[in-house]
Design an enzyme around this catalytic site. Structure first.
Site, mmCIF file in Angstrom:
data_model
loop_
_atom_site.group_PDB
_atom_site.id
_atom_site.type_symbol
_atom_site.label_atom_id
_atom_site.label_comp_id
_atom_site.label_asym_id
_atom_site.label_seq_id
_atom_site.Cartn_x
_atom_site.Cartn_y
_atom_site.Cartn_z
ATOM 1 N N THR A 1 28.457 -93.955 10.806
ATOM 2 C CA THR A 1 29.011 -94.152 12.147
ATOM 3 C C THR A 1 28.214 -95.194 12.927
ATOM 4 O O THR A 1 28.790 -96.053 13.603
ATOM 5 C CB THR A 1 29.002 -92.811 12.906
ATOM 6 O OG1 THR A 1 29.751 -91.885 12.140
ATOM 7 C CG2 THR A 1 29.589 -92.951 14.288
ATOM 8 N N LYS B 1 20.755 -84.745 5.967
ATOM 9 C CA LYS B 1 21.639 -85.906 5.782
ATOM 10 C C LYS B 1 21.031 -86.889 4.775
ATOM 11 O O LYS B 1 19.858 -87.235 4.853
ATOM 12 C CB LYS B 1 21.886 -86.597 7.129
ATOM 13 C CG LYS B 1 22.916 -87.714 7.023
ATOM 14 C CD LYS B 1 23.417 -88.141 8.391
ATOM 15 C CE LYS B 1 24.396 -89.285 8.299
ATOM 16 N NZ LYS B 1 25.598 -89.011 7.514
ATOM 17 N N HIS C 1 20.618 -87.074 13.422
ATOM 18 C CA HIS C 1 21.346 -86.126 12.580
ATOM 19 C C HIS C 1 20.392 -85.070 12.023
ATOM 20 O O HIS C 1 19.180 -85.247 12.056
ATOM 21 C CB HIS C 1 22.029 -86.852 11.407
ATOM 22 C CG HIS C 1 23.303 -87.543 11.788
ATOM 23 N ND1 HIS C 1 23.344 -88.840 12.242
ATOM 24 C CD2 HIS C 1 24.598 -87.115 11.784
ATOM 25 C CE1 HIS C 1 24.593 -89.188 12.512
ATOM 26 N NE2 HIS C 1 25.377 -88.159 12.238
ATOM 27 N N HIS C 2 20.974 -84.033 11.449
ATOM 28 C CA HIS C 2 20.222 -82.921 10.825
ATOM 29 C C HIS C 2 19.354 -83.421 9.662
ATOM 30 O O HIS C 2 19.581 -84.504 9.116
ATOM 31 C CB HIS C 2 21.210 -81.859 10.329
ATOM 32 C CG HIS C 2 22.264 -82.399 9.407
ATOM 33 N ND1 HIS C 2 22.081 -82.505 8.054
ATOM 34 C CD2 HIS C 2 23.504 -82.906 9.645
ATOM 35 C CE1 HIS C 2 23.153 -83.031 7.498
ATOM 36 N NE2 HIS C 2 24.042 -83.289 8.451
HETATM 37 N N1 NAD Z 1 33.686 -88.782 8.094
HETATM 38 C C1 NAD Z 1 33.185 -87.833 8.877
HETATM 39 O O1 NAD Z 1 33.620 -87.634 10.027
HETATM 40 C C2 NAD Z 1 32.068 -86.966 8.360
HETATM 41 C C3 NAD Z 1 31.586 -85.869 9.121
HETATM 42 C C4 NAD Z 1 30.604 -85.063 8.573
HETATM 43 C C5 NAD Z 1 30.086 -85.351 7.314
HETATM 44 N N2 NAD Z 1 30.545 -86.435 6.639
HETATM 45 C C6 NAD Z 1 30.077 -86.780 5.300
HETATM 46 O O2 NAD Z 1 30.711 -85.905 4.382
HETATM 47 C C7 NAD Z 1 29.849 -85.712 3.254
HETATM 48 C C8 NAD Z 1 29.632 -84.217 3.053
HETATM 49 O O3 NAD Z 1 28.946 -83.691 4.171
HETATM 50 P P1 NAD Z 1 28.421 -82.177 4.184
HETATM 51 O O4 NAD Z 1 27.570 -82.057 5.389
HETATM 52 O O5 NAD Z 1 29.570 -81.252 3.996
HETATM 53 O O6 NAD Z 1 27.508 -82.197 2.855
HETATM 54 P P2 NAD Z 1 27.106 -80.953 1.948
HETATM 55 O O7 NAD Z 1 25.980 -81.442 1.094
HETATM 56 O O8 NAD Z 1 26.904 -79.732 2.768
HETATM 57 O O9 NAD Z 1 28.408 -80.708 1.043
HETATM 58 C C9 NAD Z 1 28.806 -81.541 0.004
HETATM 59 C C10 NAD Z 1 29.454 -80.666 -1.058
HETATM 60 O O10 NAD Z 1 30.035 -81.509 -2.054
HETATM 61 C C11 NAD Z 1 29.709 -80.990 -3.331
HETATM 62 N N3 NAD Z 1 29.741 -82.115 -4.273
HETATM 63 C C12 NAD Z 1 28.832 -83.091 -4.447
HETATM 64 N N4 NAD Z 1 29.247 -83.960 -5.388
HETATM 65 C C13 NAD Z 1 30.459 -83.540 -5.801
HETATM 66 C C14 NAD Z 1 31.408 -84.019 -6.742
HETATM 67 N N5 NAD Z 1 31.166 -85.100 -7.476
HETATM 68 N N6 NAD Z 1 32.568 -83.331 -6.907
HETATM 69 C C15 NAD Z 1 32.801 -82.210 -6.192
HETATM 70 N N7 NAD Z 1 31.935 -81.697 -5.289
HETATM 71 C C16 NAD Z 1 30.792 -82.357 -5.100
HETATM 72 C C17 NAD Z 1 28.337 -80.362 -3.171
HETATM 73 O O11 NAD Z 1 28.089 -79.380 -4.189
HETATM 74 C C18 NAD Z 1 28.453 -79.745 -1.772
HETATM 75 O O12 NAD Z 1 28.940 -78.410 -1.818
HETATM 76 C C19 NAD Z 1 28.569 -86.502 3.571
HETATM 77 O O13 NAD Z 1 28.674 -87.792 3.001
HETATM 78 C C20 NAD Z 1 28.589 -86.597 5.080
HETATM 79 O O14 NAD Z 1 27.832 -87.681 5.585
HETATM 80 C C21 NAD Z 1 31.520 -87.233 7.125
#
Ligand code: NAD
Length: 254
Positions: free
Chosen positions: A155, A148, A144-145
């Site tokens: 997954t 993360k 992953h990037h």
């Molecule tokens: N289930 C899936 O298929 C899948 C796919 C991609 C990413 N993800 C997961 O989704 C999550 C987010 O990924 P991302 O790459 O967008 O991360 P990111 O860090 O780019 O974005 C997260 C956002 O959430 C905000 N945030 C953090 N805590 C918060 C809170 N308490 N209330 C409101 N906003 C809040 C942050 O300010 C940020 O803008 C990670 O846990 C990632 O692993 C899941």
């Protein structure tokens, strides 16, 4: 039409979801939540705290981090709005909150919203028993990037669970190896994380036998596949009764 509150609207996944929503007539983002507020031109009202959002909606889609799960669950329970939780790295405390919320509203959770990965998980259950019993060792790698937070990925752990389920949970998950006494034991299920650059998400399950190797892999080429899955999950659970739902429920309904 599905009206969505997007939790984490300014993050990487939130941004992709906003783009897809703008092109999709069957869904509308009615509000966005993000602790890091931005001033620039979104088409919906934004809030820094989900509990202060009073916008009517059919479902909340969450891509934030583990610290946001309690507030999200409280919101879903209080407002009786179903939740699609995509955040990964969930802790036992998060799961307590999620299970409590699922008694009051429908909650969909999957650490990977892509159809491909969930199909891979099904295939693994079939392959693992036959190959392990034929002497193959099984290891999982994921890439992953470099931003993360959690490792190994949710997954990779789902794939490890699928392998282990097929084998009656007799393998031990081993994350990373090192040192001079790291010879592999037969009951190990290695799960290894590589981090770098902008890799969206790659998972490989390696079955290594005597003089042959089989590898089942999935590669995500863009974040859209997860956003598309989240949108499908949102329309799937919006009218469902309370309970915990996952990608298997969605795939079976498709
Ligand atoms: N289930 C899936 O298929 C899948 C796919 C991609 C990413 N993800 C997961 O989704 C999550 C987010 O990924 P991302 O790459 O967008 O991360 P990111 O860090 O780019 O974005 C997260 C956002 O959430 C905000 N945030 C953090 N805590 C918060 C809170 N308490 N209330 C409101 N906003 C809040 C942050 O300010 C940020 O803008 C990670 O846990 C990632 O692993 C899941």
């Amino acid at each position: 039409m599905t009206r969505i509150i997007l939790n984490g609207c300014f993050g990487r996944m939130g941004t992709v979801l906003c783009k897809l929503a703008a092109e999709n007539r069957d869904m509308e983002i009615v509000a966005g939540i993000d602790i890091a507020m931005h001033a620039d031109g979104q088409t919906f009202p934004t809030y820094s705290d989900i509990l202060s959002c009073e916008m009517p909606a059919d479902v909340v889609v969450d891509f934030t981090n583990i610290n946001g799960i309690r507030g999200l669950c409280e919101f879903g329970e209080a407002r009786k709005i179903p939740l699609v939780i995509c955040t990964t790295g969930l802790t036992p405390e998060n799961w307590n909150d999620i299970n409590a919320a699922a008694e009051k509203v429908a909650v969909f959770q999957s650490p990977n919203m892509s159809l491909g990965i969930n199909l891979l998980s099904n295939l693994l259950e079939r392959a693992a028993k036959l190959l392990y019993d034929s002497g193959f060792d099984i290891e999982i790698t994921e890439r992953h990037h470099n931003q993360k937070l959690d490792a190994p990925s949710g997954t990779a752990l789902v794939l490890a669970d699928a392998v282990n389920r097929a084998l009656g949970n007799k393998l031990r998950v081993v994350t990373g190896r090192g040192g001079g006494n790291a010879k592999r034991e037969r009951d190990e299920l290695g799960v290894h994380a590589l981090r770098g650059g902008t890799i969206v998400g790659e998972h490989s399950v390696v079955f290594a036998g005597l003089d042959e190797v089989i590898e089942l892999s999935h590669s995500a080429h863009s974040r859209e596949i997860f956003a598309v899955g989240a949108i499908k999950a949102a329309s799937f659970i919006k009218d469902k009764p309370p309970g915990l739902y996952n990608m298997n429920d969605l795939i079976n309904a498709l």
